[in-house]
Design a protein around this motif. Structure first.
Motif, PDB file in Angstrom:
ATOM      1  N   UNK A 235      34.680  25.836 -19.896  1.00  0.00           N
ATOM      2  CA  UNK A 235      33.654  26.761 -19.442  1.00  0.00           C
ATOM      3  C   UNK A 235      33.003  26.216 -18.166  1.00  0.00           C
ATOM      4  N   UNK A 236      32.893  25.057 -17.573  1.00  0.00           N
ATOM      5  CA  UNK A 236      32.343  24.719 -16.545  1.00  0.00           C
ATOM      6  C   UNK A 236      32.345  25.588 -15.204  1.00  0.00           C
TER       7      UNK A 236
ATOM      8  N   UNK B 229      32.294  28.718 -15.446  1.00  0.00           N
ATOM      9  CA  UNK B 229      31.477  29.927 -15.599  1.00  0.00           C
ATOM     10  C   UNK B 229      30.044  29.587 -15.411  1.00  0.00           C
ATOM     11  N   UNK B 230      29.445  28.835 -14.517  1.00  0.00           N
ATOM     12  CA  UNK B 230      28.198  28.335 -14.404  1.00  0.00           C
ATOM     13  C   UNK B 230      27.299  29.940 -14.436  1.00  0.00           C
ATOM     14  N   UNK B 231      26.072  29.669 -15.118  1.00  0.00           N
ATOM     15  CA  UNK B 231      25.372  30.780 -15.167  1.00  0.00           C
ATOM     16  C   UNK B 231      23.959  30.608 -14.656  1.00  0.00           C
TER      17      UNK B 231
ATOM     18  N   UNK C 206      25.633  21.764 -16.618  1.00  0.00           N
ATOM     19  CA  UNK C 206      25.996  22.612 -15.739  1.00  0.00           C
ATOM     20  C   UNK C 206      24.986  23.958 -15.918  1.00  0.00           C
ATOM     21  N   UNK C 207      24.135  23.955 -16.849  1.00  0.00           N
ATOM     22  CA  UNK C 207      23.398  25.218 -17.139  1.00  0.00           C
ATOM     23  C   UNK C 207      22.038  24.885 -16.348  1.00  0.00           C
TER      24      UNK C 207
END
Lengths: 258, 284
Positions: free
Chosen positions: A253-254, A256-258, B162-163
């Motif tokens: 997922x990295x 797909x940063x939000x 990364x959030x």
């Protein structure tokens, strides 16, 4: 459930249904008049009969068992060999040429050799299927290890991670997306080569069922076997993806940063 | 200018350094002599550092400034044991540095690449403890929680790095270093990629950590204000190959403050001096 339904490729399925309908119409209207082309309805009917007689189920379980066993062997050996090649320049120097030669040799060419060595046996089948599955796993694991960013190796050095811990905590997780690519390719190869080995070597499983029914001119049963081989490939790939998504939901997922 | 003569008296420079609190480990400093490093380049080997003499006292904060390409990062990598020196000696305490020392932790500028994206913030911070000490699980969890609290991330332990925003990600990397209770922090332009406000608050957090546990800090930056604001001394690295060409003691009182310290006449004159020493341009 609703989420799973949304993941279904409606357009793709519609195309398959349309093609089957076209095939049915063409055969029914005698647009195609080949002696050995059954209509899809006949194929399905033959499939149901084969299931009832037990032959299709036995053959499917045999082929599935061989493909999975071969894949698991290839996964263990392939990741280990890929790690070795990735970490040891000496190992790369010694093995790279052999790997390049061996992996480009068509695996089917080995089946007669394997038949001589192991006989017309399931063991022969597992060996050639594992051989086929091994190389994509080795190559992708090696690629994954080489692609681990230099910065992560420095982080491992700063925190004085030992060899085994460095592999477990840094290298394997960082290389996991590529190792998974290798595992998926390997699983497809294992299934394909298991079927081929059954056609020309071991008289069991779906490959042999296709050959046997073809030689008996029971083409509707032959197509039923081919259909099951195709479905098996799709199901194995989907199962592997579902398994990794459950085991490591964040691994991929990295991006797909939000 | 005779730089080396001045550098032979590091104890004098370290006079005003805060002493470690009781119970803390003994402070640890660097002593480097005639360090030279060559790196492979497109036209063969290129000399990046030559004749670098460097003394850092235990518990001291030393800023290293210089223009890009003068070997700041290379020097820090040598101190951190990530790169062997081709010439000269590098001592940490009594020990020659060969490989990353157990008591020193390097903090990198590119936090996004230095953190493990597949691990939670908490497990990232625990990374060094897994490898370095035979500490129990409860002890490890306590050290991780303390380190996260020290950088104000106590509530974000279960997030993926990364959030988080860039500043928070760099806080995670600093917490990962602090969890080891290092006696030496080596920081390679750690705040260089952050916006001004985030940078200021991280500078103050770093100074707060230093006031509490007094690790030796070597801080590489190209920001003159930052070098003066943080340091007990500012060393200027210049030339090709790079060498330490000047040294500016910073006599500003601690604790420092983003407004009052930076308005202090001494700060302004030190800033001026360092700026000139680095070879910075004056605006027309």
């Amino acid at each position: 459930m609703a989420r799973n339904l949304r993941h279904l490729n409606v357009g793709g399925i519609a195309l398959l249904v349309a093609l089957a309908a076209l095939w049915q119409l063409a055969v029914g209207a005698s647009l195609i008049d080949l002696d050995y082309l059954p209509a899809p309805t006949e194929v399905v009917q033959a499939g149901v009969e084969q299931v009832e007689a037990g032959a299709l189920v036995t053959a499917t379980l045999h082929t599935l068992g061989v493909a999975l066993a071969a894949w698991l062997i290839a996964l263990v050996l392939g990741v280990a060999l890929g790690l070795l090649l990735g970490f040891s320049a000496a190992a790369r120097m010694v093995f790279t040429t052999s790997v390049e030669v061996l992996r480009t040799l068509p695996v089917v060419a080995f089946v007669p050799v394997a038949v001589l060595v192991f006989g017309l046996s399931t063991r022969m089948e597992v060996v050639v299927a594992a051989w086929a599955a091994l190389w994509p796993i080795v190559i992708n694991t090696l690629g994954g290890v080489e692609a681990v960013p230099a910065r992560l190796h420095e982080v491992a050095a700063v925190f004085r991670l030992s060899g085994a811990r460095r592999i477990r905590s840094i290298v394997l997780p960082a290389a996991a997306p590529l190792i998974l690519v290798g595992a998926r390719l390997g699983l497809s190869f294992a299934l394909i080569v298991a079927v081929v080995a059954e056609m020309i070597g071991n008289p069991q499983g779906l490959g042999h069922l296709v050959i046997r029914t073809q030689q008996a001119l029971r083409t509707e049963a032959m197509f039923a076997g081919i259909l099951v081989i195709g479905l098996l490939g799709v199901a194995l790939n989907a199962a592997l993806l579902a398994l990794t998504a459950r085991a490591a939901p964040d691994m991929f997922e990295p991006g797909k940063r939000s | 200018m005779n730089v080396s003569a001045r550098m032979e008296t590091p104890a004098l420079m370290a006079r005003d350094v805060p002493q470690p609190a009781a119970g803390e480990q003994r402070a640890l400093g660097y002593s480097c002599h005639a360090v030279g490093v060559s790196l492979p380049g497109p036209q063969g080997s290129r000399k990046v550092l030559a004749g670098v003499d460097l003394e850092v006292a235990g518990g001291e904060v030393v800023s290293i400034v210089g223009r890009s390409g003068t070997g700041k990062t290379t020097l820090l990598r040598v101190l951190g044991g990530l790169l062997p020196a081709d010439e000269g000696t590098v001592l940490l305490g009594e020990q020659a540095v060969s490989g990353p020392p157990a008591s020193a932790v390097t903090v990198f500028q590119d936090y996004a690449r230095a953190l493990l994206p597949w691990r939670t913030v908490r497990r990232n911070v625990a990374l060094g403890l897994e490898g370095r000490r035979a500490c129990g699980r409860a002890e490890r969890e306590r050290l991780v929680a303390d380190a996260l609290d020290a950088v104000g991330l106590g509530g974000r332990g279960d997030d993926r790095p990364w959030r988080l925003s860039g500043g928070m990600q760099q806080r995670v990397q600093i917490a990962r270093a602090l969890a080891l209770r290092p006696r030496v922090l080596l920081m390679d332009e750690p705040f260089g990629a952050l916006d001004a406000m985030t940078k200021a608050s991280l500078q103050d957090e770093l100074l707060a950590v230093h006031a509490r546990t007094a690790p030796t800090i070597v801080f590489v930056t190209h920001d003159v204000d930052e070098a003066v604001y943080l340091g007990d001394r500012v060393l200027i690295l210049d030339g090709q190959p790079g060498a330490i060409t000047d040294e500016v003691p910073v006599s500003l009182p601690r604790p420092r403050d983003q407004l009052t310290t930076k308005e202090h006449p001494t700060f302004l004159s030190l800033r001026h001096r360092v700026h000139d020493a680095v070879g910075g341009a004056h605006g027309a």
